[in-house]
Design a protein around this motif. Structure first.
Motif, PDB file in Angstrom:
ATOM      1  N   ASP A  99      -3.879  -0.542   6.792  1.00 49.43           N
ATOM      2  CA  ASP A  99      -2.652  -0.273   6.054  1.00 49.43           C
ATOM      3  C   ASP A  99      -1.613   0.521   6.834  1.00 49.43           C
ATOM      4  O   ASP A  99      -0.417   0.269   6.709  1.00 49.43           O
TER       5      ASP A  99
ATOM      6  N   THR B 193      -3.548   3.169  -4.525  1.00 50.55           N
ATOM      7  CA  THR B 193      -3.103   3.182  -3.131  1.00 50.55           C
ATOM      8  C   THR B 193      -2.879   1.793  -2.523  1.00 50.55           C
ATOM      9  O   THR B 193      -2.360   1.705  -1.423  1.00 50.55           O
TER      10      THR B 193
ATOM     11  N   HIS C 274      -9.774   0.412  -3.248  1.00 54.22           N
ATOM     12  CA  HIS C 274      -9.529   1.832  -2.934  1.00 54.22           C
ATOM     13  C   HIS C 274      -9.208   2.604  -4.198  1.00 54.22           C
ATOM     14  O   HIS C 274      -9.705   3.711  -4.422  1.00 54.22           O
TER      15      HIS C 274
ATOM     16  N   ALA D 107       0.849  -1.196   0.000  1.00 53.34           N
ATOM     17  CA  ALA D 107       0.000   0.000   0.000  1.00 53.34           C
ATOM     18  C   ALA D 107       0.885   1.247   0.000  1.00 53.34           C
ATOM     19  O   ALA D 107       2.069   1.179   0.348  1.00 53.34           O
ATOM     20  N   PHE D 108       0.298   2.366  -0.384  1.00 50.39           N
ATOM     21  CA  PHE D 108       1.098   3.582  -0.595  1.00 50.39           C
ATOM     22  C   PHE D 108       1.781   4.053   0.688  1.00 50.39           C
ATOM     23  O   PHE D 108       2.754   4.793   0.637  1.00 50.39           O
TER      24      PHE D 108
ATOM     25  N   GLY E 237      -8.936   9.023   3.105  1.00 50.71           N
ATOM     26  CA  GLY E 237      -9.462   8.588   4.390  1.00 50.71           C
ATOM     27  C   GLY E 237      -9.179   9.655   5.438  1.00 50.71           C
ATOM     28  O   GLY E 237     -10.021  10.463   5.779  1.00 50.71           O
ATOM     29  N   ASN E 238      -7.922   9.688   5.914  1.00 55.76           N
ATOM     30  CA  ASN E 238      -7.511  10.685   6.898  1.00 55.76           C
ATOM     31  C   ASN E 238      -7.005  11.976   6.275  1.00 55.76           C
ATOM     32  O   ASN E 238      -6.459  12.825   6.972  1.00 55.76           O
TER      33      ASN E 238
ATOM     34  N   GLY F 215      -4.432  12.457   4.512  1.00 58.96           N
ATOM     35  CA  GLY F 215      -2.987  12.612   4.557  1.00 58.96           C
ATOM     36  C   GLY F 215      -2.375  12.644   3.173  1.00 58.96           C
ATOM     37  O   GLY F 215      -1.585  13.534   2.843  1.00 58.96           O
TER      38      GLY F 215
HETATM   39  C1  LIG Z   1      -4.567   4.847   4.055  1.00 63.52           C
HETATM   40  C2  LIG Z   1      -5.188   4.494   2.761  1.00 63.52           C
HETATM   41  C3  LIG Z   1      -6.015   5.399   2.087  1.00 63.52           C
HETATM   42  C4  LIG Z   1      -6.355   6.753   2.647  1.00 63.52           C
HETATM   43  O1  LIG Z   1      -5.230   7.608   2.734  1.00 63.52           O
HETATM   44  P1  LIG Z   1      -5.287   8.899   3.665  1.00 63.52           P
HETATM   45  O2  LIG Z   1      -3.905   9.425   3.640  1.00 63.52           O
HETATM   46  O3  LIG Z   1      -5.697   8.436   5.028  1.00 63.52           O
HETATM   47  O4  LIG Z   1      -6.287   9.803   3.076  1.00 63.52           O
HETATM   48  C5  LIG Z   1      -6.509   5.016   0.855  1.00 63.52           C
HETATM   49  N1  LIG Z   1      -6.261   3.812   0.333  1.00 63.52           N
HETATM   50  C6  LIG Z   1      -5.480   2.915   0.960  1.00 63.52           C
HETATM   51  C7  LIG Z   1      -5.253   1.590   0.338  1.00 63.52           C
HETATM   52  C8  LIG Z   1      -4.919   3.227   2.188  1.00 63.52           C
HETATM   53  O5  LIG Z   1      -4.132   2.331   2.808  1.00 63.52           O
END
Ligand SMILES: *Cc1c(COP(=O)(O)O)cnc(C)c1O
Length: 474
Positions: free
Chosen positions: A151, A422, A399, A118-119, A264-265, A267
């Motif tokens: 993740d 991601t 995602h 994951a990213f 999500g958050n 970030g």
């Molecule tokens: C963490 C995550 C997100 C969301 O990223 P944020 O930085 O929290 O907005 C999206 N997709 C995957 C697969 C993630 O692990």
């Protein structure tokens, strides 16, 4: 370069101190005093650079308290083709974050070829090396406390395992991660890694982390630090790949692109916002959410109404099942022209569990920052995964599918659209099977991960119990 708190009530810090601090003492988030700017001509000079060279150039504009040679060593240790070895090819692995052209003006930026697929690895691997370096220099130790919906936790644990001076206490919602994610984290046997399963949802875990971090006496005594996406070092590391992706899909810095980010958050997209503020020619930044669409609602109405855990759905893109985005405060700070007093008024409401409505002037300013949004549902994701497999022979994860849905909603055929991939699909194979009738092929070394012995503790939703556990084990 010094760093300030969004709430305006904390002393300015240098990069190394911000790196180890997490939340500011006044409850705000750290941001650089100003954003470094890249002109069109300085962007042109970045065009031939490798990922590592690009990272070093960008980091140097934000970090002035680490000798360049040390920083260089850290960058070259972090971003290797071996660490990003899940890429489609060796050539792709060398790019660290390769781009894949799907169709005319439609690109995927691959961010998920690191050890946890994951990213988050991109930032977390950097943090792992940075922490070890900075702690060693200061002769200190650190206990990382974090919350994860899947993740973040695995990325943090794989980055910190075996690192000198660092322990990880990672909270996750009990039985709410995919079997693969759970196996990835809980199978780690390293002594400096503690998996803590909480009977609740992700937001409960995040609230415990906030409560512990806000107890300053406990925090200082137990040397608590964070690697959640509020950590500035993570945002910084993520800025690099926006530049890399832009430079890969354009041939002149006169060109603009649109970017879609599964959120999500807040970030990842916060790093995109900062890259744009630094002069990267991004026209639109598309916020993609799943059914947990608090942010989509905000960008459409100016009303920010975080939801409690009872109104947070469990979806097939679980890393985005977040109804209170911990980094959102950073963007609003910029939106309000960095007016800490105005920001504090809004977050006073949020911290009391209420909502706020932007005034008309601030709402209108969102356009100046390029933000638009969209949300998707499970059916959209499944259908898009199936369609893209048929059309482009590419399997994307759920995602990334949220991202593709939003990208297509805002697609303008005249402007390249870069969608941030991601995660790799094998992390969410149940959904992939639902979409295309088979599971994606797993790399050899991950085939039996679910059968490995798991190491974790289960706790109720109780701050004091978590504090005791940390005290007993650090
Ligand atoms: C963490 C995550 C997100 C969301 O990223 P944020 O930085 O929290 O907005 C999206 N997709 C995957 C697969 C993630 O692990």
């Amino acid at each position: 370069m010094k760093y300030i708190s969004t709430r305006g009530g904390s002393p300015k810090l240098s990069f190394s101190d911000v790196l180890l601090t997490g939340l500011a003492p006044d409850g705000g988030l750290y941001l650089p005093e100003t954003y470094p700017k890249f002109s069109n001509s300085s962007l042109e000079q970045l065009r031939a650079k490798s990922y590592q060279e690009l990272a070093l150039i960008i980091f140097q504009t934000f970090i002035d308290d680490i000798p360049v040679n040390d920083l260089k060593e850290i960058v070259y240790k972090t971003y290797t083709k071996e660490v990003y070895g899940y890429a489609r090819s060796n050539q792709d692995a060398e790019q660290i974050t390769p781009t894949l052209e799907l169709d005319e003006n439609l690109y995927l930026l691959s961010l998920s070829n690191g050890p946890t697929l994951a990213f988050k690895d991109i930032a977390m691997q950097f943090l792992g090396h940075m922490f070890e370096y900075v702690l060693g220099r200061k002769n200190q130790t650190l206990n990382i406390l974090g919350a994860t919906s899947g993740d973040t936790g695995s990325a943090a644990e794989y980055a910190m395992r075996g690192k000198e001076g660092v322990k990880v206490f990672m909270l996750s919602p009990h039985k709410k991660m995919s079997t693969f994610q759970t196996a990835q984290m809980f199978s780690l046997q390293d002594e400096n890694i503690f998996n803590i399963a909480i009977e609740g949802v992700f937001d409960d875990c995040q609230d415990i982390v906030k409560a512990v971090s806000n107890d300053l006496a406990f925090k200082n005594k137990n040397k608590i630090g964070a690697v959640n996406s509020i950590n500035w070092g993570r945002i910084l590391a993520q800025i690099v790949y926006y530049f890399k992706g832009y430079l890969d899909i354009t041939s002149s810095s006169k060109e603009v692109i649109d970017v879609t980010v599964p959120t999500g958050n807040f970030g990842n997209i916060c790093a995109g916002h900062i890259a744009r503020m630094m002069g990267l020619p991004i026209r639109k930044l598309v916020v993609a959410t799943n059914e947990n669409d608090v942010l989509d609602e905000f960008f459409k109405t100016g009303n920010y109404a975080p939801r409690g855990s009872s109104r947070t759905f469990q979806t097939s893109s679980p890393s985005m099942d977040i109804s209170k985005a911990s980094n959102f405060e950073r963007f609003i700070f910029d939106l309000l022209d960095r007016d800490s007093e105005a920001l504090k008024k809004l977050w006073l409401e949020i911290d009391k569990g209420r909502s706020f409505q932007l005034n008309a002037k601030s709402f209108k300013r969102i356009q100046d920052f390029g933000f638009v949004s969209s949300s998707s549902k499970h059916e959209n994701r499944i259908q898009l995964i199936a369609n893209f497999y048929k059309k482009y022979n590419v399997i994307m994860d759920t995602h990334t599918a949220d991202g593709i849905k939003a990208a297509l909603d805002h697609f303008d055929s005249r402007v390249p659209m870069m969608v941030l991939e991601t995660a790799l699909p094998i992390k969410f194979e149940e959904s992939i099977e639902e979409a295309i009738g088979k599971k994606p092929e797993r790399p050899e070394q991950l085939k039996n991960i679910e059968a490995l012995t798991q190491r974790y503790e289960v706790f109720g939703n109780d701050v004091d119990q978590i504090k005791s556990f940390i005290e007993a084990n650090n």
